[in-house]
Design a protein around this motif. Sequence first.
Motif, PDB file in Angstrom:
ATOM      1  N   ALA A   1      -4.815 -10.450   4.237  1.00 45.92           N
ATOM      2  CA  ALA A   1      -5.833 -10.006   5.196  1.00 45.92           C
ATOM      3  C   ALA A   1      -7.036  -9.357   4.504  1.00 45.92           C
ATOM      4  N   PRO A   2      -6.853  -8.639   3.364  1.00 49.47           N
ATOM      5  CA  PRO A   2      -8.044  -8.150   2.657  1.00 49.47           C
ATOM      6  C   PRO A   2      -8.957  -9.289   2.205  1.00 49.47           C
ATOM      7  N   ASN A   3      -8.363 -10.400   1.814  1.00 52.40           N
ATOM      8  CA  ASN A   3      -9.132 -11.594   1.455  1.00 52.40           C
ATOM      9  C   ASN A   3      -9.997 -12.019   2.642  1.00 52.40           C
TER      10      ASN A   3
ATOM     11  N   ALA B   1       0.819  -1.217   0.000  1.00 50.35           N
ATOM     12  CA  ALA B   1       0.000   0.000   0.000  1.00 50.35           C
ATOM     13  C   ALA B   1       0.851   1.265   0.000  1.00 50.35           C
ATOM     14  N   PHE B   2       2.134   1.153   0.368  1.00 53.30           N
ATOM     15  CA  PHE B   2       3.022   2.325   0.319  1.00 53.30           C
ATOM     16  C   PHE B   2       3.126   2.891  -1.089  1.00 53.30           C
TER      17      PHE B   2
ATOM     18  N   ARG C   1       3.191   6.858   9.161  1.00 51.85           N
ATOM     19  CA  ARG C   1       2.066   7.306   9.995  1.00 51.85           C
ATOM     20  C   ARG C   1       0.877   6.362   9.844  1.00 51.85           C
ATOM     21  N   GLN C   2       0.620   5.915   8.631  1.00 49.11           N
ATOM     22  CA  GLN C   2      -0.494   4.999   8.408  1.00 49.11           C
ATOM     23  C   GLN C   2      -0.247   3.651   9.094  1.00 49.11           C
ATOM     24  N   LEU C   3       0.968   3.185   9.034  1.00 42.60           N
ATOM     25  CA  LEU C   3       1.291   1.930   9.718  1.00 42.60           C
ATOM     26  C   LEU C   3       1.009   2.031  11.206  1.00 42.60           C
ATOM     27  N   ALA C   4       1.529   3.084  11.827  1.00 41.25           N
ATOM     28  CA  ALA C   4       1.334   3.264  13.267  1.00 41.25           C
ATOM     29  C   ALA C   4      -0.144   3.378  13.614  1.00 41.25           C
TER      30      ALA C   4
ATOM     31  N   TYR D   1      -2.519  -5.056   0.185  1.00 44.62           N
ATOM     32  CA  TYR D   1      -2.678  -3.731  -0.415  1.00 44.62           C
ATOM     33  C   TYR D   1      -3.476  -2.773   0.462  1.00 44.62           C
ATOM     34  N   TYR D   2      -3.796  -3.181   1.729  1.00 47.81           N
ATOM     35  CA  TYR D   2      -4.685  -2.362   2.561  1.00 47.81           C
ATOM     36  C   TYR D   2      -4.321  -2.558   4.024  1.00 47.81           C
ATOM     37  N   TYR D   3      -3.652  -1.564   4.636  1.00 48.69           N
ATOM     38  CA  TYR D   3      -3.161  -1.707   6.004  1.00 48.69           C
ATOM     39  C   TYR D   3      -4.255  -1.982   7.027  1.00 48.69           C
TER      40      TYR D   3
END
Length: 408
Positions: free
Chosen positions: A295-297, A63-64, A87-90, A326-328
């Motif tokens: 995990a999106p699956n 996703a980055f 920031r999105q990861l955290a 593709y999606y945190y």
Amino acid sequence: MQNNPAVVIDGATVVFGDRLERAAVRFENGKITAIDGARDGAEIIDGRDHLLAPAFVDIHGDAFERQIMPRPGTMFPIAASLLETDRQLAANGIATAYHALTLSWEPGLRSVENGRAVVEALNTLAPRLMVDNRVQLRWETFCFEAIDLIREALAGPKRPSIAFNDHTSMLLLDPSVSLQERPFDLDPAYPAMDPATPAFADKMADRAKRAKMPVVDMVAMVRAMWERRPDVPAAIEEVARLGREAGAPMLSHDDSQVESRDFYRGRGARISEFPMNMRVARAAREAGDFIIFGAPNATRGGSHLASIGAADMIREGLCDILASDYYYPAMLLGLARLKADGVGALHELWPLVSANPARALGLDDRGTIEIGKRADLVLIDWPEGAAPAVRRTFSGGREAYRAIAAGN
């Protein structure tokens, strides 16, 4: 490790390896030091009505790329993009992330040049990042130009993983054969399209747009790459040797045949990333390999590629790890969906996103809430029947993220 002051998260329901239990967890200087122990001199965080769990270890996330190229062909500065990704990861409770950095012969986003810029930027930014950012060298096996970068990255400060990808053969696959059942990519009788046909040019239109080049030039580039096919096995042998010598965890991507899994296992890749059918997953399990699904699956209840469903594979004992892909947010949302669907109890499911990926990657210092382990923790607001939300993330004992709800 920094000298972080002592913190106790008190009253939360804690996800241990074998149970959920209300407890007080103390950590200092980056490590968990007590369970229901002393509180003297520690900052107390009220964890009541919250879940405290091991922070997520993301073995594969791309996703980055959306921060670097939010629209096809529109690139943004690498450093700013990676800071935003961090920031999105955290904010999503991910304290360890392996960015699936595609090293391809394509120009633009997935080029070797851009891959080098990402690796160098992550090394430079490391002191400013909130969580542990690493790279998965997602190597396209036709891209010989990437081998020098792989060698350099393996010698860097944070050991990367290596994933063997062959999207070139997938790109040339005759449309009469499904991706899920395509032959072993190195099969001499591989059913390839003729890249000189109009149908192939039509297929290349979106890829050419992403690379900001005319379709005719993209077709010519693919044809030139396909001519390299006889030299691909030797390149694979070289990269596998580099990985083994560095002790890097290695993966093979989108295996469609048992022969494919056997081939890469024989070169040291003991992780099967997104096997494309049940037959391959069973062979991987019998051989003792780690098996990854998205995990999106799990969140959506099935694959966007019409492949096998993650929930079914977990029920069958054929999935060890869930990756953000593709999606945190899917790391947490996937667990919520699996729990709601009765696939397993929460303490049974959590290792899919923490302990198991940590073990597969050789990161023995994290992934569980135990005394002596790295204090990578996530505090979650999760009312019964409602969507979960990350409220705090700790990475190596440092607070990487905090969110205060409007009602507080």
